[in-house]
Design an enzyme around this catalytic site. Structure first.
Site, PDB file in Angstrom:
ATOM      1  N   LEU A 209       0.846  -1.197   0.000  1.00 43.53           N
ATOM      2  CA  LEU A 209       0.000   0.000   0.000  1.00 43.53           C
ATOM      3  C   LEU A 209       0.878   1.242   0.000  1.00 43.53           C
ATOM      4  CD1 LEU A 209      -2.516  -0.978   2.852  1.00 43.53           C
ATOM      5  CD2 LEU A 209      -3.017  -0.997   0.390  1.00 43.53           C
ATOM      6  N   HIS A 210       0.549   2.208  -0.868  1.00 43.84           N
ATOM      7  CA  HIS A 210       1.249   3.493  -0.805  1.00 43.84           C
ATOM      8  C   HIS A 210       0.422   4.664  -1.315  1.00 43.84           C
ATOM      9  CE1 HIS A 210       1.906   2.506  -5.052  1.00 43.84           C
ATOM     10  NE2 HIS A 210       2.205   3.776  -5.251  1.00 43.84           N
ATOM     11  N   ARG A 211      -0.738   4.397  -1.927  1.00 46.97           N
ATOM     12  CA  ARG A 211      -1.557   5.488  -2.482  1.00 46.97           C
ATOM     13  C   ARG A 211      -2.159   6.327  -1.357  1.00 46.97           C
ATOM     14  NH1 ARG A 211      -0.591   5.738  -7.979  1.00 46.97           N
ATOM     15  NH2 ARG A 211      -0.240   3.626  -8.731  1.00 46.97           N
TER      16      ARG A 211
END
Length: 365
Positions: A209-211
């Site tokens: 996850l990084h958004r």
């Protein structure tokens, strides 16, 4: 023929590796030589996010590193353009080749075109329709001034046609990410956590996850992680943590005995984890492509995707950003009811060869 190849960030390196190998193969077969110059903009400067990829994928040392990492979007764009302009003026090619949709892709294309240098875009034409994504702006700007477009799917071809690009400038070649994947399947490396955490094939989930929509709000990130941990039974969840996600994760202090937090990994270790996972949960576009080719169930935590072929043909499903919507998909995986999926056309490991042959034809190598 002289071509400058631009790489700026981790996803770029996976895309340029097979192209460089294809150029070397082309030159060794008695053709007129293609002289290439590899320029690393330095957009990503963390060793795990950059240098390791050059080492693992056999990419030669860049001829130049612009060291333009850090700063805001505008500061980074300006630094890349200023330094790349000097690079082009000192080492002018006949054409530059940019890949993907990172800031370097857009900035270097603008710079080249203002100096009257042709630009070709590998992975052209993909669109998410989400203008809140910096990558979408990079794609649109790059494709608005590119001379030739190397595409991964018929979806991308149609986007370009609707934008007024003529068919003779659109070259449907496939996906260089898959070239890299296939070239390295026999070289995958077991990460250290495989043994230390007692992981077993098809008995764990892989999470990335990084958004901003998933990680910027601490309460939302905590809710998403709780949903995942509450719905994955007794299976471990391996979470290589992106630097931007780590800051927020540290702030909320979320922990679970089955949640295995890890540092960013090299390519060979990370693909090992995808290949052996029960399923992947991600908000990355590239990972959906790799999961599709490897036949691994994939859940994308986004409201849109620029890679619809991974859904219509592959093993990916678009879940959205509401954690509650993930639950039935996780249950499907655990029950063994995931769709089989297939591999999109021309994702066959020969894309880079098609690109180099077309480049040679276009620019009289």
């Amino acid at each position: 023929m002289k071509v400058t190849i631009v790489a700026g960030a981790r996803p770029n390196f996976m895309k340029i590796s097979p192209i460089i190998k294809a150029i070397q193969h082309y030159n060794s077969n008695g053709h007129s030589k293609i002289d290439y110059r590899l320029v690393h903009t330095g957009q990503h400067y963390d060793k795990k996010m950059s240098a390791d990829f050059f080492e693992q994928l056999g990419i030669p040392e860049p001829h130049a590193n612009l060291e333009a990492g850090g700063g805001t979007q505008a500061e980074q764009t300006a630094a890349i353009m200023t330094r790349f302009e000097k690079e082009l003026m000192e080492n002018r090619p006949g054409v530059i080749l940019v890949v993907g949709d990172v800031t370097s892709t857009m900035a270097c294309t603008i710079t080249a075109k203002k100096l009257g240098v042709d630009a070709v875009h590998v992975e052209a034409g993909i669109r998410s329709g989400d203008m809140t994504m910096p990558e979408e702006i990079n794609r649109i700007v790059t494709d608005s001034i590119t001379d030739h477009f190397f595409t991964t799917s018929e979806f991308a071809n149609e986007h370009l046609r609707r934008a007024g690009v003529s068919d003779e400038r659109i070259h449907f070649v496939g996906n260089t990410m898959i070239d890299t994947l296939q070239q390295n399947l026999g070289r995958l490396q077991e990460p250290a956590l495989w043994k230390s955490e007692g992981l077993k094939e098809k008995q764990y989930f892989l999470l990335t996850l990084h958004r901003p929509a998933n990680v910027d709000d601490p309460a939302n990130l905590q809710h998403l992680l709780s949903t995942i941990m509450n719905t994955t039974g007794n299976h471990p969840v391996v979470f290589p943590v992106h630097p931007r996600t780590k800051k927020i994760l540290d702030g909320i202090g979320y922990r679970d005995n089955r949640l295995i937090l890890a540092d960013p990994m090299g390519y060979l270790e990370f693909i090992f984890l995808i290949r052996n996972a029960m399923a992947v949960i991600t908000d990355s576009g590239g990972i959906t492509e790799e999961a599709t080719v490897l036949g691994i169930p994939c859940m994308t935590m986004r409201d849109s995707t620029e890679r619809p072929e991974t859904i219509t043909m592959g093993t990916n499903e678009l879940i959205g950003t509401d954690p509650a919507k993930l639950i039935p998909y996780l249950e499907k995986v655990i029950q063994g009811n995931w769709k089989k999926g297939g591999i999109p056309p021309m994702w066959d490991g020969n894309t880079a060869t098609r690109i180099v042959d077309k480049l040679a034809a276009l620019y009289n190598a």
